[in-house]
Design a protein around this motif. Structure first.
Motif, mmCIF file in Angstrom:
data_model
loop_
_atom_site.group_PDB
_atom_site.id
_atom_site.type_symbol
_atom_site.label_atom_id
_atom_site.label_comp_id
_atom_site.label_asym_id
_atom_site.label_seq_id
_atom_site.Cartn_x
_atom_site.Cartn_y
_atom_site.Cartn_z
ATOM 1 N N LEU A 221 0.841 -1.205 0.000
ATOM 2 C CA LEU A 221 0.000 0.000 0.000
ATOM 3 C C LEU A 221 0.874 1.252 0.000
ATOM 4 O O LEU A 221 0.725 2.131 0.845
ATOM 5 N N VAL B 62 2.210 -1.445 -14.450
ATOM 6 C CA VAL B 62 1.459 -0.255 -14.844
ATOM 7 C C VAL B 62 2.373 0.917 -15.189
ATOM 8 O O VAL B 62 3.510 0.986 -14.746
ATOM 9 N N LYS C 240 16.295 0.524 -9.721
ATOM 10 C CA LYS C 240 15.907 -0.898 -9.740
ATOM 11 C C LYS C 240 15.385 -1.284 -11.123
ATOM 12 O O LYS C 240 15.785 -2.294 -11.703
ATOM 13 N N SER D 212 3.546 -5.223 -9.781
ATOM 14 C CA SER D 212 4.845 -4.597 -9.550
ATOM 15 C C SER D 212 5.619 -4.526 -10.860
ATOM 16 O O SER D 212 5.407 -5.339 -11.762
ATOM 17 N N THR D 213 6.548 -3.586 -10.952
ATOM 18 C CA THR D 213 7.501 -3.608 -12.059
ATOM 19 C C THR D 213 8.566 -4.621 -11.663
ATOM 20 O O THR D 213 9.331 -4.397 -10.728
ATOM 21 N N LYS E 50 6.745 -3.186 -19.734
ATOM 22 C CA LYS E 50 6.907 -2.120 -18.732
ATOM 23 C C LYS E 50 8.373 -1.712 -18.589
ATOM 24 O O LYS E 50 8.712 -0.522 -18.537
ATOM 25 N N HIS F 206 11.082 -8.546 -3.005
ATOM 26 C CA HIS F 206 9.898 -8.396 -2.147
ATOM 27 C C HIS F 206 8.772 -9.300 -2.634
ATOM 28 O O HIS F 206 8.058 -9.906 -1.841
ATOM 29 N N ASP G 180 0.236 -4.860 4.437
ATOM 30 C CA ASP G 180 1.502 -4.166 4.145
ATOM 31 C C ASP G 180 2.353 -4.334 5.397
ATOM 32 O O ASP G 180 1.814 -4.543 6.488
ATOM 33 N N PRO H 3 7.906 -3.302 -4.167
ATOM 34 C CA PRO H 3 9.024 -2.590 -4.787
ATOM 35 C C PRO H 3 9.845 -3.413 -5.800
ATOM 36 O O PRO H 3 10.082 -2.943 -6.904
HETATM 37 P P1 NAD Z 1 6.524 2.124 -2.510
HETATM 38 O O1 NAD Z 1 7.870 1.833 -1.964
HETATM 39 O O2 NAD Z 1 5.917 3.478 -2.311
HETATM 40 O O3 NAD Z 1 5.459 1.056 -1.930
HETATM 41 C C1 NAD Z 1 5.740 -0.306 -1.736
HETATM 42 C C2 NAD Z 1 4.909 -0.805 -0.553
HETATM 43 O O4 NAD Z 1 5.198 -2.195 -0.357
HETATM 44 C C3 NAD Z 1 5.231 -0.085 0.767
HETATM 45 O O5 NAD Z 1 4.039 0.348 1.375
HETATM 46 C C4 NAD Z 1 5.945 -1.162 1.583
HETATM 47 O O6 NAD Z 1 5.745 -1.008 2.982
HETATM 48 C C5 NAD Z 1 5.297 -2.415 1.050
HETATM 49 N N1 NAD Z 1 6.086 -3.626 1.288
HETATM 50 C C6 NAD Z 1 7.414 -3.806 1.097
HETATM 51 N N2 NAD Z 1 7.760 -5.058 1.435
HETATM 52 C C7 NAD Z 1 6.637 -5.684 1.848
HETATM 53 C C8 NAD Z 1 6.369 -6.981 2.337
HETATM 54 N N3 NAD Z 1 7.331 -7.907 2.470
HETATM 55 N N4 NAD Z 1 5.092 -7.277 2.677
HETATM 56 C C9 NAD Z 1 4.096 -6.366 2.547
HETATM 57 N N5 NAD Z 1 4.305 -5.101 2.100
HETATM 58 C C10 NAD Z 1 5.563 -4.775 1.751
HETATM 59 O O7 NAD Z 1 6.577 1.745 -4.047
HETATM 60 P P2 NAD Z 1 5.599 2.254 -5.209
HETATM 61 O O8 NAD Z 1 6.095 3.562 -5.730
HETATM 62 O O9 NAD Z 1 4.184 2.108 -4.754
HETATM 63 O O10 NAD Z 1 5.931 1.165 -6.326
HETATM 64 C C11 NAD Z 1 5.417 -0.166 -6.261
HETATM 65 C C12 NAD Z 1 5.752 -0.865 -7.587
HETATM 66 O O11 NAD Z 1 5.158 -0.135 -8.669
HETATM 67 C C13 NAD Z 1 7.266 -0.890 -7.881
HETATM 68 O O12 NAD Z 1 7.581 -2.105 -8.515
HETATM 69 C C14 NAD Z 1 7.462 0.296 -8.808
HETATM 70 O O13 NAD Z 1 8.593 0.122 -9.651
HETATM 71 C C15 NAD Z 1 6.160 0.263 -9.601
HETATM 72 N N6 NAD Z 1 5.722 1.541 -10.182
HETATM 73 C C16 NAD Z 1 5.802 2.700 -9.467
HETATM 74 C C17 NAD Z 1 5.355 3.898 -10.052
HETATM 75 C C18 NAD Z 1 5.401 5.224 -9.293
HETATM 76 O O14 NAD Z 1 5.245 6.277 -9.935
HETATM 77 N N7 NAD Z 1 5.583 5.222 -7.981
HETATM 78 C C19 NAD Z 1 4.833 3.898 -11.345
HETATM 79 C C20 NAD Z 1 4.727 2.687 -12.036
HETATM 80 C C21 NAD Z 1 5.175 1.514 -11.435
#
Ligand code: NAD
Length: 307
Positions: free
Chosen positions: A14, A126, A247, A100-101, A178, A75, A36, A71
């Motif tokens: 989340l 996404v 990453k 996830s990416t 992606k 993970h 989370d 992430p």
């Molecule tokens: P983020 O770091 O903000 O969120 C990741 C969440 O995962 C955090 O809330 C964290 O506490 C939780 N988490 C980590 N390990 C965990 C575990 N073992 N169990 C449960 N929860 C766990 O990352 P984000 O920006 O939301 O990105 C998530 C994915 O989406 C990544 O792969 C990223 O590359 C991809 N993405 C991000 C964006 C962006 O603009 N932020 C855009 C497209 C794709």
């Protein structure tokens, strides 16, 4: 079973993306069960009626479709295969969508080891940044079985633009599309930062330079749209941390290596990103490499008219 408003959606992760995506699932009326490692990230969802699960296994056991938005592949691996992971709770024939990416390895190993369980697994990463997650306008690239996608499409449509939820091929191809999008966008970003810094230092007005480039064959979506958050607001998009951008670039190069294609340019872009991460910190925004060039040139790239 085709997803409907009574489909129970489990969601793990989340963060910047998952928080907006779950809010939109909730708005669309799907019963939600969330998890989370930071329980506080679920506060608003729980206040609005979502259920909390203490483990990924519990999420999987109590939902019809489980979504991960985590992430890195490490993970994802932990959440799926670890103690009390998704595989310990998901029913035979259950559905797991990884948004996830990431790379195909984790899902491929699950498919191979658990073939007898008839799990339906889709990769559905996404594009659209955290603002797209918040607005429900994400672009979604789905790899896997087309019938499985058809079944869960209503769930994806709650988070993304229905016109831009694309089935891109067999399992793993969603991740590949992606990664290639990010690779090209980050390459556009670095190339644009270089030419803007050089042109402005050479005495051209920033907006005159940008308009000239846009009117030329060198135009790009980055130049036309995305760079404006920097030029107008000094905003390098902390909604996507540079550590995650690095990453993605690493995974893109891993993918190139695994298919045997040399990618000198991608490797250089990755190094520039890593330099920016080292200089400005892990949580700096994904567009911080532009700042690297601003600092090298000693010129902030800001439009005079709108700053
Ligand atoms: P983020 O770091 O903000 O969120 C990741 C969440 O995962 C955090 O809330 C964290 O506490 C939780 N988490 C980590 N390990 C965990 C575990 N073992 N169990 C449960 N929860 C766990 O990352 P984000 O920006 O939301 O990105 C998530 C994915 O989406 C990544 O792969 C990223 O590359 C991809 N993405 C991000 C964006 C962006 O603009 N932020 C855009 C497209 C794709």
């Amino acid at each position: 079973m085709t997803a409907s408003a009574s489909t129970r959606v489990g969601f793990i992760g989340l963060g910047n993306m998952g928080s907006g995506m779950t809010r939109n699932l909730q708005k669309a009326g799907f019963p939600l069960i969330v998890h989370d490692i930071r329980r506080e990230s679920a506060a608003e969802l729980l206040a609005n009626g979502a259920a909390w699960a203490d483990t990924p296994a519990q999420v999987a056991a109590e939902s019809d479709v489980v979504i991960t938005m985590l992430p890195t592949p490490r993970h994802v691996d932990m959440v799926v295969n670890g103690d009390n992971g998704i595989l310990s709770g998901i029913a035979d024939g259950g559905t797991w969508i990884d948004m996830s990416t990431s790379v195909p390895d984790v899902a491929a190993a699950v498919r191979a080891r658990h073939a007898h369980r008839g799990l339906r697994i889709l990769d559905a990463p996404v594009s659209g940044m955290s603002v797209g997650a918040a607005n429900g306008t994400l672009q979604i690239f789905v790899g896997g079985d087309a019938d499985d996608l058809a079944r869960v499409r209503p769930v994806l449509e709650a988070m993304g633009d229905p016109e831009r939820i694309l089935h891109v091929g067999a399992a793993g191809t969603g991740y590949a599309v992606k990664l290639m999008i990010n690779q090209l966008w980050f390459s556009h970003l670095v190339a644009t930062a270089e030419v803007l810094a050089v042109g402005v230092k050479a005495g051209v007005d920033l907006e005159v330079l940008r308009q000239s480039l846009m009117a030329s064959p060198a135009n790009s979506n980055f130049l036309e749209n995305d760079v404006l958050s920097i030029l107008d607001h000094g905003d390098y998009d902390e909604g996507f941390a540079i550590a995650l951008a690095c990453k993605d670039l690493g995974l893109s190069i891993d993918l190139a290596r695994s298919v045997g294609v040399p990618t000198e340019l991608s490797a250089l872009v990755e190094q520039i990103y890593r330099r920016a991460k080292a200089q400005y910190g892990d949580t700096a925004g994904e567009m911080t490499p532009v700042k690297l060039y601003e600092d090298l040139a000693g010129i902030p790239l800001r439009r005079a008219t709108n700053s």
